[in-house]
Design a protein around this motif. Sequence first.
Motif, PDB file in Angstrom:
ATOM      1  N   CYS A   1     -21.444   3.012  -1.307  1.00 55.08           N
ATOM      2  CA  CYS A   1     -21.468   4.111  -2.277  1.00 55.08           C
ATOM      3  C   CYS A   1     -22.755   4.060  -3.089  1.00 55.08           C
ATOM      4  CB  CYS A   1     -20.274   4.016  -3.224  1.00 55.08           C
ATOM      5  SG  CYS A   1     -18.668   4.186  -2.392  1.00 55.08           S
ATOM      6  N   GLN A   2     -23.391   5.196  -3.221  1.00 58.83           N
ATOM      7  CA  GLN A   2     -24.609   5.270  -4.017  1.00 58.83           C
ATOM      8  C   GLN A   2     -24.770   6.664  -4.611  1.00 58.83           C
ATOM      9  OE1 GLN A   2     -28.157   4.781  -1.462  1.00 58.83           O
ATOM     10  NE2 GLN A   2     -26.758   4.930   0.284  1.00 58.83           N
ATOM     11  N   ILE A   3     -25.573   6.711  -5.657  1.00 56.98           N
ATOM     12  CA  ILE A   3     -25.808   7.974  -6.361  1.00 56.98           C
ATOM     13  C   ILE A   3     -26.441   8.993  -5.417  1.00 56.98           C
ATOM     14  CG2 ILE A   3     -27.385   8.977  -8.081  1.00 56.98           C
ATOM     15  CD1 ILE A   3     -26.646   6.650  -9.913  1.00 56.98           C
TER      16      ILE A   3
ATOM     17  N   TRP B   1      -8.094   2.534  -5.791  1.00 54.36           N
ATOM     18  CA  TRP B   1      -8.754   3.763  -5.359  1.00 54.36           C
ATOM     19  C   TRP B   1      -9.784   3.439  -4.287  1.00 54.36           C
ATOM     20  CZ3 TRP B   1      -8.424   8.827  -5.273  1.00 54.36           C
ATOM     21  CH2 TRP B   1      -9.549   9.599  -5.033  1.00 54.36           C
ATOM     22  N   ILE B   2      -9.733   4.154  -3.177  1.00 53.42           N
ATOM     23  CA  ILE B   2     -10.667   3.960  -2.075  1.00 53.42           C
ATOM     24  C   ILE B   2     -11.321   5.294  -1.769  1.00 53.42           C
ATOM     25  CG2 ILE B   2     -10.924   3.242   0.335  1.00 53.42           C
ATOM     26  CD1 ILE B   2      -8.290   1.628  -0.050  1.00 53.42           C
ATOM     27  N   THR B   3     -12.628   5.368  -1.881  1.00 54.17           N
ATOM     28  CA  THR B   3     -13.327   6.628  -1.624  1.00 54.17           C
ATOM     29  C   THR B   3     -13.311   6.933  -0.133  1.00 54.17           C
ATOM     30  OG1 THR B   3     -15.442   5.463  -1.454  1.00 54.17           O
ATOM     31  CG2 THR B   3     -14.868   6.356  -3.600  1.00 54.17           C
ATOM     32  N   SER B   4     -13.313   8.209   0.182  1.00 44.67           N
ATOM     33  CA  SER B   4     -13.243   8.624   1.584  1.00 44.67           C
ATOM     34  C   SER B   4     -14.626   8.780   2.211  1.00 44.67           C
ATOM     35  CB  SER B   4     -12.481   9.955   1.696  1.00 44.67           C
ATOM     36  OG  SER B   4     -13.080  10.949   0.886  1.00 44.67           O
ATOM     37  N   SER B   5     -15.677   8.738   1.393  1.00 45.53           N
ATOM     38  CA  SER B   5     -17.016   9.041   1.911  1.00 45.53           C
ATOM     39  C   SER B   5     -17.930   7.835   1.986  1.00 45.53           C
ATOM     40  CB  SER B   5     -17.681  10.099   1.026  1.00 45.53           C
ATOM     41  OG  SER B   5     -17.766   9.636  -0.316  1.00 45.53           O
ATOM     42  N   CYS B   6     -17.591   6.734   1.321  1.00 49.44           N
ATOM     43  CA  CYS B   6     -18.507   5.596   1.282  1.00 49.44           C
ATOM     44  C   CYS B   6     -17.721   4.303   1.097  1.00 49.44           C
ATOM     45  CB  CYS B   6     -19.540   5.767   0.161  1.00 49.44           C
ATOM     46  SG  CYS B   6     -18.818   5.993  -1.489  1.00 49.44           S
TER      47      CYS B   6
ATOM     48  N   LYS C   1     -24.511  19.793  -7.692  1.00 48.68           N
ATOM     49  CA  LYS C   1     -24.486  19.279  -6.320  1.00 48.68           C
ATOM     50  C   LYS C   1     -25.871  18.932  -5.776  1.00 48.68           C
ATOM     51  CE  LYS C   1     -24.410  23.889  -4.147  1.00 48.68           C
ATOM     52  NZ  LYS C   1     -23.602  24.818  -3.306  1.00 48.68           N
ATOM     53  N   ASP C   2     -26.924  19.603  -6.254  1.00 51.51           N
ATOM     54  CA  ASP C   2     -28.258  19.323  -5.720  1.00 51.51           C
ATOM     55  C   ASP C   2     -29.077  18.402  -6.624  1.00 51.51           C
ATOM     56  OD1 ASP C   2     -28.449  21.211  -7.719  1.00 51.51           O
ATOM     57  OD2 ASP C   2     -30.068  22.350  -6.761  1.00 51.51           O
ATOM     58  N   LEU C   3     -28.437  17.806  -7.626  1.00 53.80           N
ATOM     59  CA  LEU C   3     -29.105  16.814  -8.468  1.00 53.80           C
ATOM     60  C   LEU C   3     -28.768  15.417  -7.959  1.00 53.80           C
ATOM     61  CD1 LEU C   3     -28.671  18.021 -12.173  1.00 53.80           C
ATOM     62  CD2 LEU C   3     -30.745  18.056 -10.790  1.00 53.80           C
ATOM     63  N   ASN C   4     -29.649  14.473  -8.195  1.00 59.99           N
ATOM     64  CA  ASN C   4     -29.440  13.098  -7.749  1.00 59.99           C
ATOM     65  C   ASN C   4     -28.550  12.363  -8.749  1.00 59.99           C
ATOM     66  OD1 ASN C   4     -29.793  10.863  -6.037  1.00 59.99           O
ATOM     67  ND2 ASN C   4     -31.411  10.059  -7.354  1.00 59.99           N
ATOM     68  N   VAL C   5     -27.290  12.761  -8.774  1.00 64.60           N
ATOM     69  CA  VAL C   5     -26.322  12.161  -9.701  1.00 64.60           C
ATOM     70  C   VAL C   5     -25.137  11.621  -8.907  1.00 64.60           C
ATOM     71  CG1 VAL C   5     -26.974  13.704 -11.583  1.00 64.60           C
ATOM     72  CG2 VAL C   5     -25.063  14.338 -10.094  1.00 64.60           C
TER      73      VAL C   5
ATOM     74  N   MET D   1     -15.679   2.264  -9.681  1.00 66.12           N
ATOM     75  CA  MET D   1     -16.540   3.225  -8.969  1.00 66.12           C
ATOM     76  C   MET D   1     -17.890   3.330  -9.669  1.00 66.12           C
ATOM     77  SD  MET D   1     -16.354   5.203  -6.322  1.00 66.12           S
ATOM     78  CE  MET D   1     -17.854   5.925  -5.686  1.00 66.12           C
ATOM     79  N   PHE D   2     -17.887   3.355 -10.987  1.00 69.65           N
ATOM     80  CA  PHE D   2     -19.124   3.412 -11.771  1.00 69.65           C
ATOM     81  C   PHE D   2     -20.007   2.200 -11.474  1.00 69.65           C
ATOM     82  CE2 PHE D   2     -21.022   1.731 -15.787  1.00 69.65           C
ATOM     83  CZ  PHE D   2     -22.069   2.629 -15.883  1.00 69.65           C
ATOM     84  N   LEU D   3     -19.415   1.009 -11.423  1.00 69.68           N
ATOM     85  CA  LEU D   3     -20.180  -0.203 -11.164  1.00 69.68           C
ATOM     86  C   LEU D   3     -20.778  -0.180  -9.766  1.00 69.68           C
ATOM     87  CD1 LEU D   3     -17.795  -2.814 -12.821  1.00 69.68           C
ATOM     88  CD2 LEU D   3     -20.019  -2.051 -13.687  1.00 69.68           C
ATOM     89  N   ASN D   4     -20.080   0.436  -8.801  1.00 71.28           N
ATOM     90  CA  ASN D   4     -20.627   0.564  -7.459  1.00 71.28           C
ATOM     91  C   ASN D   4     -21.881   1.439  -7.450  1.00 71.28           C
ATOM     92  OD1 ASN D   4     -18.998  -0.242  -4.644  1.00 71.28           O
ATOM     93  ND2 ASN D   4     -17.799  -0.471  -6.517  1.00 71.28           N
TER      94      ASN D   4
END
Length: 403
Positions: A163-165, A181-186, A363-367, A397-400
Amino acid sequence: MSSPALKAGASGKVTDFNNGTYLVSFTLFWEGSVFLSVLLIHPSEGVSALWRARNQGYDRIAFRGKFVNGTFHVLAECGLTLNSSTELCKYLYGGSKDVFYCIKPQHMPCEALTYVSSRNREVSYLTDKEKRLFQKSNVGAELMKDAKHISVSGCNENTKEKCQIGMEIPVPGGYTLQGRWITSSCSQVRLNSSQINDCLKGKLIYLLGDSTLRQWIDYLPKVVKTLKFFDLHGTGFHKTHVLLDAERHTQILWKKHSYPFNTIQFYSVICGGYIPQEIDQLPGDKNTAIVITFGQHFRPFPMELFIRRAINIRKAIERLFLRSPDTKVIIKTENVRERYIDAEKFANFHGYIQNLIMKDMFKDLNVGVIDAWDMTIAYDANVIHPPDSVIGNQIDMFLNYIC
């Protein structure tokens, strides 16, 4: 979708074919007996009524200002709009249209406004017939009462990058399993106490928003024992909160967003600013992280106010990235809250629309994005302040994102 024995849950995805029919899709994330629940929160007539009523007025919440001069104080009516023939104090943020007004007290300058509180007003733009749509018996009707469980025998495990920004968050954003909680994308990394301490060393972390984010600063000392509260001599429950670890040069600060901030308790207007203003005052660097959440306090007001604030926050983030592209910015979406409340003011329908706007706006910002909406649905946490189990997973999730 849930498996209570596994402490597992996930939200579904609704596709509207715009012809009166819908498709509800669930992703099978885990093995075992799975139960499906489809609720009709509001009929289309209710949604239309909520949308019309929301955008009709600003007077569902009444604000009260306390003007202070030494030991003497005066109370005055305030608001985001005021219909009054008397002299008004006008508080304008920068060059934007974010304005707050108070009726000017006699013998007091406008600069003496020090505290503000609010209360719900018995104002409604719904007809009596429409109000019946939001009675408890008509909210959250179960559409699959006799649905049998589904037996899931196998799930494919896909290799996912860390997971990354900047990653796009799918729908659903993840699921819970064994309470985690387990993210589905990373792929998330479960950090131990030592790794968290190393990660936070030298970090400046700013939590800007409402009390759902203040929960983080209350929870963090339970995880990081070296973090201690530093008293800034503020007033009231919504004062600025600061955690410090002087040895590791770590500072974590929570500050409330400015108007509209709805609470019956008086809070200081001296120490709380608009989120764009706060961002503009931060130089930023690779060891600075900013978490932003807002929306719950905007639900009782016309949508234009929320959209305008979101645009101003986006512009402030763009300015921040120009001077410091290494600064980490994370957006925490709104969470769901109680289902059986004053729907006209606080319905999750309002929060749902605001979340759609937020996802489109940033959505198009690096956040980074912490999908508190999906998370609280998966945990079945239908309260404005989710339990510690949810807060802990948000922070994980924030710490990741920052470690």
